[in-house]
Design a protein around this motif. Structure first.
Motif, mmCIF file in Angstrom:
data_model
loop_
_atom_site.group_PDB
_atom_site.id
_atom_site.type_symbol
_atom_site.label_atom_id
_atom_site.label_comp_id
_atom_site.label_asym_id
_atom_site.label_seq_id
_atom_site.Cartn_x
_atom_site.Cartn_y
_atom_site.Cartn_z
ATOM 1 N N CYS A 76 4.412 5.167 6.136
ATOM 2 C CA CYS A 76 4.768 5.233 4.719
ATOM 3 C C CYS A 76 5.583 6.499 4.469
ATOM 4 C CB CYS A 76 3.512 5.231 3.859
ATOM 5 S SG CYS A 76 3.849 5.222 2.074
ATOM 6 N N ALA A 77 6.876 6.334 4.195
ATOM 7 C CA ALA A 77 7.771 7.461 3.916
ATOM 8 C C ALA A 77 8.221 7.366 2.467
ATOM 9 C CB ALA A 77 8.974 7.433 4.848
ATOM 10 N N GLN A 78 7.741 8.309 1.652
ATOM 11 C CA GLN A 78 7.992 8.234 0.224
ATOM 12 C C GLN A 78 8.910 9.329 -0.293
ATOM 13 O OE1 GLN A 78 3.711 8.166 -0.907
ATOM 14 N NE2 GLN A 78 4.128 6.145 -1.765
ATOM 15 N N ASP A 79 9.058 10.428 0.433
ATOM 16 C CA ASP A 79 9.893 11.517 -0.067
ATOM 17 C C ASP A 79 10.610 12.192 1.087
ATOM 18 O OD1 ASP A 79 7.955 13.048 1.199
ATOM 19 O OD2 ASP A 79 6.940 13.628 -0.655
ATOM 20 N N SER A 80 11.316 13.272 0.767
ATOM 21 C CA SER A 80 12.132 13.958 1.780
ATOM 22 C C SER A 80 11.272 14.554 2.891
ATOM 23 C CB SER A 80 12.970 15.052 1.110
ATOM 24 O OG SER A 80 12.143 15.993 0.438
ATOM 25 N N ARG A 81 10.059 14.988 2.587
ATOM 26 C CA ARG A 81 9.176 15.533 3.622
ATOM 27 C C ARG A 81 8.839 14.477 4.665
ATOM 28 N NH1 ARG A 81 3.994 18.815 1.600
ATOM 29 N NH2 ARG A 81 3.570 18.462 3.824
ATOM 30 N N ASP A 82 8.515 13.274 4.198
ATOM 31 C CA ASP A 82 8.178 12.198 5.125
ATOM 32 C C ASP A 82 9.378 11.808 5.979
ATOM 33 O OD1 ASP A 82 5.543 12.040 4.281
ATOM 34 O OD2 ASP A 82 5.982 10.555 2.741
ATOM 35 N N PHE A 83 10.563 11.723 5.350
ATOM 36 C CA PHE A 83 11.760 11.355 6.103
ATOM 37 C C PHE A 83 12.121 12.434 7.122
ATOM 38 C CE2 PHE A 83 12.534 8.294 2.664
ATOM 39 C CZ PHE A 83 12.915 7.192 3.425
ATOM 40 N N ALA A 84 11.989 13.704 6.715
ATOM 41 C CA ALA A 84 12.278 14.795 7.659
ATOM 42 C C ALA A 84 11.316 14.746 8.835
ATOM 43 C CB ALA A 84 12.175 16.143 6.942
ATOM 44 N N SER A 85 10.053 14.445 8.559
ATOM 45 C CA SER A 85 9.060 14.343 9.625
ATOM 46 C C SER A 85 9.431 13.249 10.609
ATOM 47 C CB SER A 85 7.677 14.065 9.023
ATOM 48 O OG SER A 85 6.716 13.825 10.033
ATOM 49 N N ASP B 259 0.817 -1.215 0.000
ATOM 50 C CA ASP B 259 0.000 0.000 0.000
ATOM 51 C C ASP B 259 0.847 1.261 0.000
ATOM 52 O OD1 ASP B 259 -2.423 -1.445 0.171
ATOM 53 O OD2 ASP B 259 -2.088 -1.718 2.330
ATOM 54 N N CYS B 260 2.181 1.091 0.064
ATOM 55 C CA CYS B 260 3.090 2.232 0.135
ATOM 56 C C CYS B 260 4.081 2.178 -1.028
ATOM 57 C CB CYS B 260 3.823 2.227 1.473
ATOM 58 S SG CYS B 260 4.942 3.630 1.722
ATOM 59 N N PRO B 261 3.632 2.494 -2.242
ATOM 60 C CA PRO B 261 4.544 2.434 -3.391
ATOM 61 C C PRO B 261 5.680 3.437 -3.247
ATOM 62 C CG PRO B 261 2.503 3.562 -3.963
ATOM 63 C CD PRO B 261 2.291 2.971 -2.606
ATOM 64 N N ASN B 262 6.895 2.997 -3.621
ATOM 65 C CA ASN B 262 8.099 3.838 -3.551
ATOM 66 C C ASN B 262 8.460 4.247 -2.122
ATOM 67 O OD1 ASN B 262 8.180 3.868 -6.443
ATOM 68 N ND2 ASN B 262 6.662 5.544 -6.424
ATOM 69 N N GLY B 263 7.893 3.543 -1.136
ATOM 70 C CA GLY B 263 8.187 3.863 0.253
ATOM 71 C C GLY B 263 9.427 3.154 0.763
ATOM 72 N N TRP C 2 12.396 -0.094 5.598
ATOM 73 C CA TRP C 2 12.768 -0.116 7.015
ATOM 74 C C TRP C 2 11.875 0.801 7.841
ATOM 75 C CZ3 TRP C 2 14.321 3.854 10.168
ATOM 76 C CH2 TRP C 2 14.717 5.051 9.563
ATOM 77 N N VAL C 3 11.469 1.929 7.252
ATOM 78 C CA VAL C 3 10.563 2.824 7.975
ATOM 79 C C VAL C 3 9.217 2.150 8.193
ATOM 80 C CG1 VAL C 3 9.308 5.008 7.852
ATOM 81 C CG2 VAL C 3 11.705 4.923 7.156
ATOM 82 N N TRP C 4 8.758 1.433 7.186
ATOM 83 C CA TRP C 4 7.491 0.719 7.315
ATOM 84 C C TRP C 4 7.587 -0.379 8.372
ATOM 85 C CZ3 TRP C 4 2.673 1.364 5.204
ATOM 86 C CH2 TRP C 4 1.764 0.322 5.386
#
Length: 303
Positions: free
Chosen positions: A31-40, A16-20, A23-25
């Protein structure tokens, strides 16, 4: 005192998390898909460290000055304990990950250690007239906790995973069908999170009054509030950086997180007031007075 606890509203598997990030999942079910998610996520992790370490300077300060019972308000400590207790209750009801449960348990234990130090110095410094107000305060908190537990327990079977962020409940579960209206499950999550946020928020007011009444912050570690301020700031940024779930508008995302953002920013603003109290009640050294006696000097950075 806010654990950055995650639970994705997608509620499925990694497909359900394409390109995620795998390890975060696996670690956070997020679901971390881009720099915003990783920064969060990283800001949230740093906020955990800030909140977890915030009590340690106060332990040292209490042993150093021996006046913790005068420096800290009992209602400040009880409000903090109440908020963390609700987080712990919610973590069990929502079937959170072990990391999330352990973090919530740590916060409650840290609060109990702080409260134990308070009671120790209260008994040591004032051996009479101690137990009546303290017992009344504990009875109030106990009854409130039991009431909250009974209400939540009756609805526990209907609760899906609830999102936890910071040291307070962040958001209720979101129905996959849409994000416009608030469901019964969301209302339950909002209720628990809002009560926790209010306890954190209003716990500051007795401490502000105590500082004002004493015209001193001796015995209070500024690092306690500095680390909590940094944690709340990073927590708020991490929430705003997180991408909304698929199909959810930015405005709806903020709306569903608004009570906890208000609580976090409200605590931050009150902690700023306490910071000004550290500056206002500081007693600087003058050439005529010489060295300020130990225990009389209020340094904003004293820990």
């Amino acid at each position: 005192m806010h654990s950055q606890l995650w639970r994705s509203s997608l509620g499925g598997n990694f497909s359900d998390c394409p390109n995620g990030s795998q390890w975060v999942w696996d670690v956070f079910s997020e679901c971390a898909q881009d720099s915003r998610d990783f920064a969060s996520i990283w800001l949230g992790l740093i906020s955990i460290v800030c909140f977890a370490a915030s009590s340690l300077p106060q332990y040292y300060q209490a042993c150093k000055t021996g006046n913790m019972d005068q420096a800290l308000s009992i209602y400040f400590l009880l409000g903090w304990l109440g908020g963390d207790s609700l987080n712990l209750i919610g973590s069990f009801l929502a079937n959170q990950l072990p990391l999330q449960v352990y973090t919530a348990i740590y916060y409650v234990l840290a609060d109990l250690a702080m409260l134990s130090l308070y009671l120790y110095y209260k008994i040591k410094n004032q051996r009479r007239g101690v137990f009546t107000p303290i017992n009344a305060a504990f009875a109030f908190v106990f009854l409130g906790t039991v009431s909250a537990t009974s209400v939540l327990g009756s609805a526990g079977a209907a609760i899906e995973p609830v999102t936890f962020r910071g040291r307070s409940l962040l958001s209720a579960p979101v129905e996959e069908a849409g994000y416009g209206s608030f469901t019964k499950k969301e209302i339950i999550g909002f209720t628990v999170g809002s009560i926790a946020s209010l306890l954190y928020l209003f716990s500051r007011l007795p401490q502000i009054y105590t500082n004002f009444k004493r015209k001193s912050t001796t015995g209070v570690s500024y690092l306690l509030f500095a680390l909590v301020m940094l944690g709340n700031l990073l927590y708020g940024i991490s929430v705003l950086l997180k991408n909304p779930d698929p199909g959810q508008a930015e405005g709806s995302y903020v709306l569903h997180h608004l009570p906890w953002l208000i609580g976090s920013l409200g605590v931050l603003s009150l902690d700023v007031i306490i910071s000004f109290q550290f500056l206002a009640y500081r007693r600087p050294r003058s050439p005529e007075q010489g060295e300020v006696p130990p225990g009389k000097r209020d340094e904003p950075w004293d820990s």
